[in-house]
Design a protein around this motif. Sequence first.
Motif, PDB file in Angstrom:
ATOM      1  N   MET A  29      99.932 -21.059  11.404  1.00  0.00           N
ATOM      2  CA  MET A  29     100.121 -21.194  12.844  1.00  0.00           C
ATOM      3  C   MET A  29     101.095 -20.139  13.366  1.00  0.00           C
ATOM      4  N   ILE A  30     102.150 -19.865  12.588  1.00  0.00           N
ATOM      5  CA  ILE A  30     103.017 -18.731  12.932  1.00  0.00           C
ATOM      6  C   ILE A  30     102.743 -17.635  11.906  1.00  0.00           C
ATOM      7  N   GLU A  31     102.334 -16.466  12.375  1.00  0.00           N
ATOM      8  CA  GLU A  31     102.046 -15.376  11.441  1.00  0.00           C
ATOM      9  C   GLU A  31     102.885 -14.159  11.794  1.00  0.00           C
ATOM     10  N   LEU A  32     103.586 -13.639  10.789  1.00  0.00           N
ATOM     11  CA  LEU A  32     104.312 -12.399  10.969  1.00  0.00           C
ATOM     12  C   LEU A  32     103.550 -11.329  10.219  1.00  0.00           C
ATOM     13  N   LYS A  33     103.049 -10.341  10.951  1.00  0.00           N
ATOM     14  CA  LYS A  33     102.240  -9.286  10.350  1.00  0.00           C
ATOM     15  C   LYS A  33     103.045  -7.998  10.295  1.00  0.00           C
ATOM     16  N   ASN A  34     103.580  -7.706   9.129  1.00  0.00           N
ATOM     17  CA  ASN A  34     104.307  -6.453   8.931  1.00  0.00           C
ATOM     18  C   ASN A  34     105.339  -6.212  10.039  1.00  0.00           C
ATOM     19  N   VAL A  35     106.115  -7.254  10.331  1.00  0.00           N
ATOM     20  CA  VAL A  35     107.036  -7.213  11.462  1.00  0.00           C
ATOM     21  C   VAL A  35     108.321  -6.478  11.094  1.00  0.00           C
ATOM     22  N   SER A  36     108.715  -5.542  11.936  1.00  0.00           N
ATOM     23  CA  SER A  36     109.988  -4.861  11.724  1.00  0.00           C
ATOM     24  C   SER A  36     110.739  -4.769  13.047  1.00  0.00           C
ATOM     25  N   LYS A  37     112.051  -4.578  12.952  1.00  0.00           N
ATOM     26  CA  LYS A  37     112.853  -4.456  14.171  1.00  0.00           C
ATOM     27  C   LYS A  37     113.997  -3.485  13.950  1.00  0.00           C
ATOM     28  N   ARG A  38     114.083  -2.526  14.832  1.00  0.00           N
ATOM     29  CA  ARG A  38     115.194  -1.581  14.803  1.00  0.00           C
ATOM     30  C   ARG A  38     115.990  -1.714  16.093  1.00  0.00           C
ATOM     31  N   PHE A  39     117.302  -1.642  15.983  1.00  0.00           N
ATOM     32  CA  PHE A  39     118.158  -1.637  17.168  1.00  0.00           C
ATOM     33  C   PHE A  39     118.847  -0.289  17.274  1.00  0.00           C
ATOM     34  N   ARG A  40     119.018   0.145  18.506  1.00  0.00           N
ATOM     35  CA  ARG A  40     119.764   1.380  18.706  1.00  0.00           C
ATOM     36  C   ARG A  40     121.176   1.004  19.129  1.00  0.00           C
ATOM     37  N   LYS A  41     122.130   1.466  18.358  1.00  0.00           N
ATOM     38  CA  LYS A  41     123.538   1.207  18.713  1.00  0.00           C
ATOM     39  C   LYS A  41     124.187   2.555  18.908  1.00  0.00           C
ATOM     40  N   GLY A  42     124.220   3.019  20.146  1.00  0.00           N
ATOM     41  CA  GLY A  42     124.723   4.368  20.393  1.00  0.00           C
ATOM     42  C   GLY A  42     123.771   5.366  19.758  1.00  0.00           C
ATOM     43  N   ASP A  43     124.290   6.219  18.895  1.00  0.00           N
ATOM     44  CA  ASP A  43     123.438   7.204  18.226  1.00  0.00           C
ATOM     45  C   ASP A  43     122.828   6.625  16.958  1.00  0.00           C
ATOM     46  N   GLU A  44     123.389   5.493  16.530  1.00  0.00           N
ATOM     47  CA  GLU A  44     123.006   4.931  15.251  1.00  0.00           C
ATOM     48  C   GLU A  44     121.792   4.011  15.423  1.00  0.00           C
ATOM     49  N   VAL A  45     120.874   4.070  14.485  1.00  0.00           N
ATOM     50  CA  VAL A  45     119.744   3.150  14.516  1.00  0.00           C
ATOM     51  C   VAL A  45     119.918   2.141  13.386  1.00  0.00           C
ATOM     52  N   VAL A  46     120.006   0.863  13.773  1.00  0.00           N
ATOM     53  CA  VAL A  46     120.192  -0.182  12.780  1.00  0.00           C
ATOM     54  C   VAL A  46     118.847  -0.828  12.485  1.00  0.00           C
ATOM     55  N   GLU A  47     118.498  -0.848  11.230  1.00  0.00           N
ATOM     56  CA  GLU A  47     117.248  -1.463  10.820  1.00  0.00           C
ATOM     57  C   GLU A  47     117.536  -2.920  10.459  1.00  0.00           C
ATOM     58  N   ALA A  48     117.144  -3.847  11.331  1.00  0.00           N
ATOM     59  CA  ALA A  48     117.481  -5.248  11.099  1.00  0.00           C
ATOM     60  C   ALA A  48     116.429  -5.940  10.237  1.00  0.00           C
ATOM     61  N   VAL A  49     115.172  -5.712  10.592  1.00  0.00           N
ATOM     62  CA  VAL A  49     114.079  -6.345   9.857  1.00  0.00           C
ATOM     63  C   VAL A  49     113.103  -5.252   9.445  1.00  0.00           C
ATOM     64  N   GLY A  50     112.714  -5.248   8.193  1.00  0.00           N
ATOM     65  CA  GLY A  50     111.823  -4.184   7.720  1.00  0.00           C
ATOM     66  C   GLY A  50     110.563  -4.719   7.087  1.00  0.00           C
ATOM     67  N   GLY A  51     109.493  -4.767   7.841  1.00  0.00           N
ATOM     68  CA  GLY A  51     108.175  -5.087   7.287  1.00  0.00           C
ATOM     69  C   GLY A  51     108.049  -6.459   6.637  1.00  0.00           C
ATOM     70  N   ILE A  52     108.120  -7.491   7.445  1.00  0.00           N
ATOM     71  CA  ILE A  52     107.983  -8.855   6.901  1.00  0.00           C
ATOM     72  C   ILE A  52     106.574  -9.374   7.126  1.00  0.00           C
ATOM     73  N   GLU A  53     106.035  -9.958   6.075  1.00  0.00           N
ATOM     74  CA  GLU A  53     104.668 -10.487   6.076  1.00  0.00           C
ATOM     75  C   GLU A  53     104.811 -11.954   5.693  1.00  0.00           C
ATOM     76  N   LEU A  54     104.551 -12.843   6.652  1.00  0.00           N
ATOM     77  CA  LEU A  54     104.795 -14.259   6.358  1.00  0.00           C
ATOM     78  C   LEU A  54     103.878 -15.132   7.202  1.00  0.00           C
ATOM     79  N   GLY A  55     103.276 -16.123   6.583  1.00  0.00           N
ATOM     80  CA  GLY A  55     102.456 -17.072   7.332  1.00  0.00           C
ATOM     81  C   GLY A  55     103.051 -18.459   7.203  1.00  0.00           C
ATOM     82  N   ILE A  56     103.175 -19.159   8.315  1.00  0.00           N
ATOM     83  CA  ILE A  56     103.743 -20.508   8.281  1.00  0.00           C
ATOM     84  C   ILE A  56     102.679 -21.470   8.787  1.00  0.00           C
TER      85      ILE A  56
END
Lengths: 278, 256
Positions: free
Chosen positions: B1-28
């Motif tokens: 019912m909840i599907e995460l398909k290769n989900v990733s998330k990057r945040f920009r903090k000033g010049d720096e890019v923070v990689e919070a989530v990297g490629g998650i594959e999950l089915g609930i």
Amino acid sequence: MKEPGLEQPGIAVEVAVPVRRTPLDEISRVKMLACQAALGAVIALAWQAVSGRLVDDYFISNPLAIGRRLVAWIGDGTIFVHLWATLYATIVGFVIGSLAGVVLGVWLGVSRFAARLTNPYLLALNALPKVALAPLFVLWFGIGIESKIALAAVLVTFLVFLNTFAGVREVDRDLIDCARLMKASRAQVLSKIVIPSAASWVFAGLKTAVPYALIGVVLGEMIAANRGLGYLVQFSGAQFDTAGVFAVLAVIAVVAMLLNWLVEIWQERMERWRIVSR
Amino acid sequence: MIELKNVSKRFRKGDEVVEAVGGIELGIRRREIVAVIGPSGCGKSTLLNMIAGLYPPSGGRVIYNGKVIDDVNTSVAYMTQKDNLLPWRTVRDNVALPLEIAGLRRAEREERADRVLEHVGLTGFEKRYSSELSGGMRKRACLARMLLQGAESLLLDEPFAALDAQLKLVMHGLLLRLASEASQTVVLVTHDLMEAVTLADRVVVCTHRPAMIALEQAIDLPRPRDVINVRFTNRFRELYDMIWDCLRLEYHEELI
């Protein structure tokens, strides 16, 4: 003071004693009221003594003459006619201005587009001394009470608007998200989160706006009117009646304090949570 | 019912890019309880925020009930780490907020709010403001509000972190009972392995930032579970040890 135990022959030991607060700082409420009354009495007595001796009575009048004038005005009812005209215009102007300020503040606070669009014009209007609009309002609304209401409303609108706008901008995004997750509509987010959250800012604006409503009305009455405290102060001045001017000023001061006190009571009732959390 | 398909998330903090989530594959699956566990600051909360639709993933898709989430997901109730109680409302009015939004009458919503407050042990505090409550009490008020919302799925971000050990157990029992009664799907973020194994059907171990799945372990303990006694079974120990072996590496990496 030296602690006896620390004293050794030949060596003087200084022990720091915490600075005691003077008893004057902790004077009780009743005693303070008495002191305040005494201060007032001293000033009045000094005024009475100086007037006519060191300074010409014509410039500063004296408390007895002012008191007599007040009693006479209360006796024949003149003061009430003027007092009511001013109070009425102040209250109506304040209410209209507050509503306009809150609506404008919420609207521009929520809509980034509208805020950016109107920004330069609002800045210009805000920089303008609003009392300079008085002649315009006399032209538009005549010398009756309407022009005073308009002047008060304009002054109040800007103050309330600026505060409301800042308050709406300060609303915690997380609270809005939280409500949206609960299926809240835009109107519900506004009425249940944004407006209550900005309320303390709005109240701060309302509180500062109260004296300005009175200023607007009194000023309007001084420019063109046939009643009101502003008219009375202007009229007394034109008659070289110093006691009359002071008497009206005293009434205006009392009115201003009374209005402030009313807003404070209202705020306390509306913001019980803030008082509780103190 | 909840599907995460290769989900990733990057945040920009000033010049720096923070990689919070990297490629998650999950089915609930529906009615499943999934515990996501990992070192603090590893991006677990970010994962929940994306399921709630509060912000979009930088890559991949979050699918809920077959639909890609592109706005606030109103099918979930979300209990964030920060207690989002409204400071100008009393506990009762806070807890009843979802019912108020749904347009229920005052009498009914107050009655239902008081009943949930009794469940979480806040009877007698209905008329207090959140500033008068302790951290643990605020968490329980949030829990009560979430349960009252009656959403299809629950997202919980370290909901029991501020509670003392005993109260935690009581709340665990309550959550299991009410979620099963209401047939709710639960995604629980925690850093307490004991809690994860006690509550979940499946434990997902996340790596340190960026969060990726290091291990998925099905918890085949029977239901309904007794949250206290289940901890003394052999199977619980085995599962705990197995997950800990993996989790330990993540903490180890973080410490170096």
